[in-house]
Design a protein around this motif. Sequence first.
Motif, PDB file in Angstrom:
ATOM      1  N   GLY A 239     -13.002   4.398   4.571  1.00 17.44           N
ATOM      2  CA  GLY A 239     -11.581   4.255   4.885  1.00 17.44           C
ATOM      3  C   GLY A 239     -11.166   2.798   4.908  1.00 17.44           C
ATOM      4  N   LYS A 240     -11.986   1.949   5.519  1.00 17.09           N
ATOM      5  CA  LYS A 240     -11.684   0.511   5.560  1.00 17.09           C
ATOM      6  C   LYS A 240     -11.713  -0.088   4.155  1.00 17.09           C
ATOM      7  N   THR A 241     -12.675   0.362   3.358  1.00 24.45           N
ATOM      8  CA  THR A 241     -12.783  -0.129   1.984  1.00 24.45           C
ATOM      9  C   THR A 241     -11.565   0.262   1.163  1.00 24.45           C
ATOM     10  N   LYS A 242     -11.082   1.478   1.368  1.00 25.26           N
ATOM     11  CA  LYS A 242      -9.879   1.924   0.661  1.00 25.26           C
ATOM     12  C   LYS A 242      -8.685   1.052   1.029  1.00 25.26           C
ATOM     13  N   ASP A 243      -8.593   0.636   2.288  1.00 29.45           N
ATOM     14  CA  ASP A 243      -7.523  -0.285   2.707  1.00 29.45           C
ATOM     15  C   ASP A 243      -7.589  -1.587   1.916  1.00 29.45           C
TER      16      ASP A 243
ATOM     17  N   MET B 251       0.856  -1.160   0.000  1.00 34.48           N
ATOM     18  CA  MET B 251       0.000   0.000   0.000  1.00 34.48           C
ATOM     19  C   MET B 251       0.907   1.230   0.000  1.00 34.48           C
ATOM     20  N   SER B 252       0.608   2.127  -0.893  1.00 34.52           N
ATOM     21  CA  SER B 252       1.423   3.335  -0.971  1.00 34.52           C
ATOM     22  C   SER B 252       1.161   4.217   0.246  1.00 34.52           C
ATOM     23  N   LEU B 253       2.111   5.058   0.531  1.00 34.51           N
ATOM     24  CA  LEU B 253       1.998   5.941   1.687  1.00 34.51           C
ATOM     25  C   LEU B 253       0.796   6.876   1.535  1.00 34.51           C
ATOM     26  N   LYS B 254       0.564   7.352   0.315  1.00 36.43           N
ATOM     27  CA  LYS B 254      -0.568   8.252   0.065  1.00 36.43           C
ATOM     28  C   LYS B 254      -1.892   7.528   0.315  1.00 36.43           C
ATOM     29  N   ASP B 255      -1.998   6.285  -0.182  1.00 39.15           N
ATOM     30  CA  ASP B 255      -3.218   5.503   0.020  1.00 39.15           C
ATOM     31  C   ASP B 255      -3.457   5.239   1.509  1.00 39.15           C
ATOM     32  N   LYS B 256      -2.379   4.895   2.213  1.00 37.50           N
ATOM     33  CA  LYS B 256      -2.498   4.599   3.633  1.00 37.50           C
ATOM     34  C   LYS B 256      -2.939   5.841   4.408  1.00 37.50           C
ATOM     35  N   ALA B 257      -2.339   6.986   4.104  1.00 33.81           N
ATOM     36  CA  ALA B 257      -2.707   8.232   4.778  1.00 33.81           C
ATOM     37  C   ALA B 257      -4.161   8.602   4.489  1.00 33.81           C
ATOM     38  N   ASP B 258      -4.579   8.408   3.253  1.00 34.11           N
ATOM     39  CA  ASP B 258      -5.949   8.745   2.859  1.00 34.11           C
ATOM     40  C   ASP B 258      -6.964   7.872   3.596  1.00 34.11           C
TER      41      ASP B 258
END
Length: 88
Positions: free
Chosen positions: A42-46, A1-8
């Motif tokens: 947020g969970k779905t994005k993970d 997971m990219s840092l941007k995705d994780k932060a988002d």
Amino acid sequence: MSLKDKADSMKDKASGTAKEVEGKVTGDKAREGEGKIQKTMGKTKDVLSDAKDAIKDKVDDIKDGLDKNKKSGTDKVDKAEGPEKKQD
């Protein structure tokens, strides 16, 4: 997971939790529901980010396999041709 995705996704989960708690404290069901939805997003994005990474890894593995087959396949063709036949 990219840092941007994780932060988002972390931002959505934290904001969602805050809105949900705010809604419970104030008795605002709409705000509470909004918080639950944002937290779920947020969970779905993970999950989607993890799936994206897994697919990318598989694609890279397949590409590596094809590259190896291409290189070894060329050698097999050269060997299959063998020595040239003498013409009488």
